[in-house]
Enzyme design. Structure first.
Site, mmCIF file in Angstrom:
data_model
loop_
_atom_site.group_PDB
_atom_site.id
_atom_site.type_symbol
_atom_site.label_atom_id
_atom_site.label_comp_id
_atom_site.label_asym_id
_atom_site.label_seq_id
_atom_site.Cartn_x
_atom_site.Cartn_y
_atom_site.Cartn_z
ATOM 1 N N ASN A 25 0.747 -1.241 0.127
ATOM 2 C CA ASN A 25 -0.163 0.095 -0.100
ATOM 3 C C ASN A 25 0.950 1.129 0.184
ATOM 4 O O ASN A 25 1.509 1.629 1.073
ATOM 5 C CB ASN A 25 -0.724 -0.118 1.214
ATOM 6 N N LYS A 27 0.142 4.525 -0.467
ATOM 7 C CA LYS A 27 -0.459 5.245 0.029
ATOM 8 C C LYS A 27 -0.301 6.627 -0.879
ATOM 9 O O LYS A 27 -0.195 6.326 -2.203
ATOM 10 C CB LYS A 27 -0.180 5.658 1.635
ATOM 11 N N GLU A 117 -7.338 4.819 7.597
ATOM 12 C CA GLU A 117 -6.919 6.369 7.184
ATOM 13 C C GLU A 117 -8.249 6.804 6.115
ATOM 14 O O GLU A 117 -8.573 8.013 6.670
ATOM 15 C CB GLU A 117 -5.712 6.539 6.236
ATOM 16 N N GLU A 187 -5.660 -4.873 10.429
ATOM 17 C CA GLU A 187 -4.678 -3.720 10.662
ATOM 18 C C GLU A 187 -5.090 -2.929 12.102
ATOM 19 O O GLU A 187 -6.072 -2.135 12.167
ATOM 20 C CB GLU A 187 -4.684 -2.686 9.398
ATOM 21 N N GLY A 193 1.823 2.526 10.721
ATOM 22 C CA GLY A 193 2.929 3.668 10.915
ATOM 23 C C GLY A 193 3.572 4.009 12.139
ATOM 24 O O GLY A 193 4.185 5.242 12.128
#
Ligand code: PGA
Length: 269
Positions: A25, A27, A117, A187, A193
């Site tokens: 991913n 992002k 997110e 997740e 992160g």
């Protein structure tokens, strides 16, 4: 069993019968020129054994999809192209949005849906996630549905309830032949992160809770076919700890997937 690209070479996990899926991913990182370089380098680093071990999907920003599609096709790379999001309608007055059929037309095979997110910064509710899952399936792609608890929910002992309710909301309307093709990415929000991943036993417990929803809705047969990824601070040094678990069929990797060398090391771990 889920239909996968390159199924000639890909081998299922002998312990579970499921195909592993390791996804990057990206992002909002890497413009289309950087993306071309990254994927060329990744393809150079990966060996045939890596492609037999797991299907590998790359989820770049929308603007990278067309150049990467052309490159993957022309160089016959065995990498699957993925997207990070889509709109739930097919077309219409939704300024700034991209529909599932548009992605399918670019040979996108996997779409991340409901990333934390997006839930947090773009107000994606369970209802929106559900509508997107439906849209992805309507375009014959595979949704990677993200679920996970916040730190607060974990501290209050609400992790499994949270996972079960998110999964139920996203998939309960599906026919069994679509339900078994879902990929769920567990997740934990606090692990994304942060540099601190969940412990393998937490990932195991999350996966058990997720699979139990499929079992309650459609029985063992469907539940045993669903693939579950772990995501949240996956790095070359901890990837194997998750991939060794029978409940975990793959990984969803963020920051460590931006560097082709580190992503290749995760796959080879
Ligand atoms: P991370 O992100 O690997 O950088 O923690 C994972 C994700 O958000 O999918």
């Amino acid at each position: 069993m889920a239909k996968v690209k390159h199924d000639m070479e890909l081998r299922p996990n002998p312990r579970t019968g499921r195909y592993r899926l390791i996804s990057a991913n990206w992002k909002m990182n890497l413009n289309h020129l950087e993306a071309i370089q990254a994927i060329q380098k990744l393809n150079f680093l990966l060996r045939p054994a890596d492609y037999s071990y797991a299907e590998i999907s790359i989820h770049p920003p929308f603007t990278d999809l067309r150049p990467l599609q052309l490159l993957i096709d022309s160089d016959r790379m065995r990498i699957s192209l993925g997207a990070q999001n889509c709109h739930f309608e097919t077309s219409g007055a939704y300024t700034g949005e991209i529909s599932a059929p548009m992605l399918a037309k670019l040979n996108v095979t996997h779409v991340i849906v409901g990333h934390s997110e997006r839930r947090q910064y773009f107000c994606e509710s369970d209802e929106i996630v559900r509508a997107k899952v439906e849209a992805v399936f309507r375009s014959q792609m595979t949704p990677i549905i993200c679920v996970g608890e916040s730190r607060d929910e974990r501290e209050k002992g609400l992790t499994e309830d949270r996972l079960r309710s998110q999964v139920d909301a996203a998939v309960s309307f599906l026919a069994p032949e679509l339900a078994e093709r879902c990929v769920i990415a567990y997740e934990p929000i606090w692990a994304i992160g942060s540099g601190v991943s969940a412990k393998p036993e937490d990932a195991h417990q999350g996966a058990v809770a997720i699979r139990s929803v499929f079992e309650a809705l459609w029985g063992n047969d469907v539940a045993n076919k669903v693939r579950i990824q772990y995501g949240g601070s996956v790095h070359p040094t901890n990837a194997a700890d998750f991939m060794e678990l029978d409940d975990i069929d793959g990984l969803l990797v963020g920051s460590a997937a931006l560097d082709p060398e580190s992503f290749a090391r995760i796959i080879q771990a």
